[in-house]
Design a protein around this motif. Structure first.
Motif, short mmCIF file in Angstrom:
data_model
loop_
_atom_site.label_atom_id
_atom_site.label_comp_id
_atom_site.label_asym_id
_atom_site.label_seq_id
_atom_site.Cartn_x
_atom_site.Cartn_y
_atom_site.Cartn_z
N ARG A 82 0.79 -1.23 0.00
CA ARG A 82 0.00 0.00 0.00
C ARG A 82 0.83 1.29 0.00
N THR A 83 2.14 1.14 -0.05
CA THR A 83 3.01 2.33 -0.09
C THR A 83 2.78 3.11 -1.39
N ASN A 84 2.75 4.43 -1.28
CA ASN A 84 2.58 5.28 -2.48
C ASN A 84 3.84 5.27 -3.35
N VAL A 85 3.63 5.48 -4.64
CA VAL A 85 4.75 5.65 -5.57
C VAL A 85 4.67 7.07 -6.13
N TYR A 86 5.75 7.82 -5.99
CA TYR A 86 5.81 9.20 -6.51
C TYR A 86 6.70 9.24 -7.74
N PHE A 87 6.20 9.81 -8.84
CA PHE A 87 7.05 10.03 -10.00
C PHE A 87 7.58 11.46 -9.97
N VAL A 88 8.90 11.58 -10.07
CA VAL A 88 9.52 12.90 -10.17
C VAL A 88 10.33 12.96 -11.47
N ARG A 138 4.25 27.36 -5.54
CA ARG A 138 5.04 26.37 -4.79
C ARG A 138 4.41 26.09 -3.43
N GLU A 139 3.86 27.13 -2.81
CA GLU A 139 3.22 26.97 -1.51
C GLU A 139 2.02 26.02 -1.63
N LEU A 140 1.27 26.26 -2.69
CA LEU A 140 0.09 25.43 -2.93
C LEU A 140 0.50 23.99 -3.28
N GLU A 141 1.56 23.87 -4.04
CA GLU A 141 2.07 22.55 -4.44
C GLU A 141 2.43 21.72 -3.19
N THR A 142 3.04 22.39 -2.22
CA THR A 142 3.41 21.69 -0.97
C THR A 142 2.16 21.27 -0.20
N ALA A 143 1.16 22.16 -0.15
CA ALA A 143 -0.08 21.82 0.57
C ALA A 143 -0.77 20.62 -0.07
N VAL A 144 -0.79 20.61 -1.39
CA VAL A 144 -1.43 19.50 -2.12
C VAL A 144 -0.65 18.20 -1.90
N LEU A 145 0.66 18.29 -1.97
CA LEU A 145 1.49 17.09 -1.76
C LEU A 145 1.28 16.54 -0.35
N ALA A 146 1.21 17.43 0.62
CA ALA A 146 1.02 17.02 2.02
C ALA A 146 -0.26 16.21 2.14
N GLU A 147 -1.32 16.67 1.48
CA GLU A 147 -2.60 15.96 1.56
C GLU A 147 -2.50 14.61 0.87
N MET A 148 -1.85 14.60 -0.28
CA MET A 148 -1.73 13.34 -1.02
C MET A 148 -0.94 12.30 -0.21
N GLY A 161 9.20 20.73 -10.45
CA GLY A 161 9.95 21.51 -9.45
C GLY A 161 9.73 21.07 -8.02
N ILE A 162 9.01 19.98 -7.82
CA ILE A 162 8.64 19.59 -6.45
C ILE A 162 9.87 19.24 -5.62
N VAL A 163 10.92 18.80 -6.30
CA VAL A 163 12.13 18.36 -5.58
C VAL A 163 12.92 19.54 -4.97
N LEU A 164 12.53 20.77 -5.36
CA LEU A 164 13.31 21.94 -4.94
C LEU A 164 13.17 22.25 -3.46
N ASN A 168 9.18 19.30 0.93
CA ASN A 168 8.46 18.34 0.09
C ASN A 168 9.04 16.92 0.24
N TRP A 169 10.34 16.86 0.51
CA TRP A 169 10.95 15.53 0.65
C TRP A 169 10.43 14.80 1.86
N SER A 170 9.99 15.55 2.89
CA SER A 170 9.46 14.85 4.06
C SER A 170 8.17 14.12 3.68
N PHE A 171 7.45 14.63 2.66
CA PHE A 171 6.25 13.94 2.18
C PHE A 171 6.61 12.86 1.16
N LEU A 172 7.50 13.20 0.24
CA LEU A 172 7.89 12.22 -0.79
C LEU A 172 8.46 10.96 -0.14
N GLN A 173 9.22 11.17 0.93
CA GLN A 173 9.89 10.02 1.55
C GLN A 173 8.96 9.12 2.35
#
Ligand code: ADP
Ligand code: S3P
Length: 270
Positions: A82-88, A138-148, A161-164, A168-173
């Motif tokens: 059930r782990t998420n997969v993120y494409f960057v 970018r602020e919005l991008e982080t909020a959306v990623l956090a929810e996802m 640009g999410i890797v910048l 964001n890495w705390s969510f990606l990881q």
């Protein structure tokens, strides 16, 4: 009205605090109220992100799949637990196209940060950049990623640009990060007629893409899995290769079961 203000990104105590509207002497008296308002605003924002996410995951296109592929993805699905997969990856690297296919094969939901942002704000990425600026995007991008990241069983395609942003890495990881590494000359071909990527407009795309990649490559290399993509590869071939490489990674680094944390799913919907 500014799309982000309409969406409520700056709602609640955040802006007030940043601009000193809640001064030290007033904190005792009104911190509870500001805190409650902020909590309500954040809950409201999270609900809106979830609504946009659910509409973003609609996809009716079905691609034929071989038995071998089906087996490989079933095996990966079991291992992912059930782990998420993120494409960057860079703009045009195929995160959305491949991500959608990958989600279908894996029988995961598909989420796309850019599509969700567009649905939330009811404006295109180009309009957002023009009207609100990149920092607000970018602020919005982080909020959306956090929810996802609070979901499980999801394949998530991110903006280039999410890797910048380190945050964001705390969510990606929380999931498995897969980098689609496409040479700049192939990106240039793919994006030759594109008008939807504001960072490329009015620039020499080859030069701009090379500059952007030079700034981001070290960050992309932080991904768990690196998928080198050549010009000849179809999306099916890329999805297959990603499946093979992710399976190898997960065999060596088995994830803990997300099912151990049922609170992660659907807390706002219940
Ligand atoms: N494997 C591929 N071969 C050829 N064109 C592709 C491939 N993958 C994606 N594209 C094209 O490249 C463009 C960008 O793809 P997209 O999935 O939107 O990338 P991203 O989400 O990484 O920006 C689209 O026009 C898409 O059709
Ligand atoms: O690389 C970037 O900074 C961006 C990439 C875009 O997404 P794609 O990677 O899907 O094109 C989009 O988020 C925005 O235009 C900024």
């Amino acid at each position: 009205m500014d799309a982000l203000v309409a969406f409520g990104v700056h709602l609640g105590g955040l802006r007030g605090r940043r601009h000193g509207l809640v001064r030290t002497g007033e904190v005792d008296a009104c911190d509870g109220i500001v805190g409650a308002q902020r909590a309500r605003a954040l809950t409201c924002r999270r609900r809106r992100v979830r609504v946009a996410m659910s509409s973003a995951s609609e996809d009716d296109t079905r691609h034929p799949v071989s038995e071998a592929d089906e087996k490989a993805f079933r095996d990966l699905s079991e291992r992912l637990r059930r782990t998420n997969v993120y494409f960057v990856g860079m703009m045009g690297s195929g995160k959305s196209s491949v991500g959608k296919l990958f989600a279908q094969r894996l029988k995961y939901r598909f989420l796309d940060t850019d599509v969700t942002i567009e649905r939330l704000t009811k404006s295109s990425i180009t309009e957002l950049f023009a009207n609100s600026g990149e920092a607000a995007f970018r602020e919005l991008e982080t909020a959306v990623l956090a929810e996802m990241a609070s979901y499980t069983d999801a394949v998530i395609s991110t903006g280039g640009g999410i890797v910048l942003n380190t945050k964001n890495w705390s969510f990606l990881q929380t999931g498995l990060v897969c980098w689609l590494d496409v040479p700049v000359d192939v990106l240039v071909q793919r994006l030759a007629d594109d008008t939807t990527r504001p960072l490329l407009q009015g620039q020499d795309p080859a030069q701009k893409l090379s500059e952007i990649l030079a700034k981001r490559e070290a960050m992309y290399k932080n991904a768990d899995v690196h998928v080198p993509v050549t010009e000849a590869m179809s999306n099916e071939a890329i999805a297959q290769e990603a499946c093979r490489l992710i399976t190898n990674f997960v065999k060596a680094n088995p994830p803990k079961s997300a099912a151990l944390y049922p609170g992660k799913m659907g807390s706002l919907d219940s």
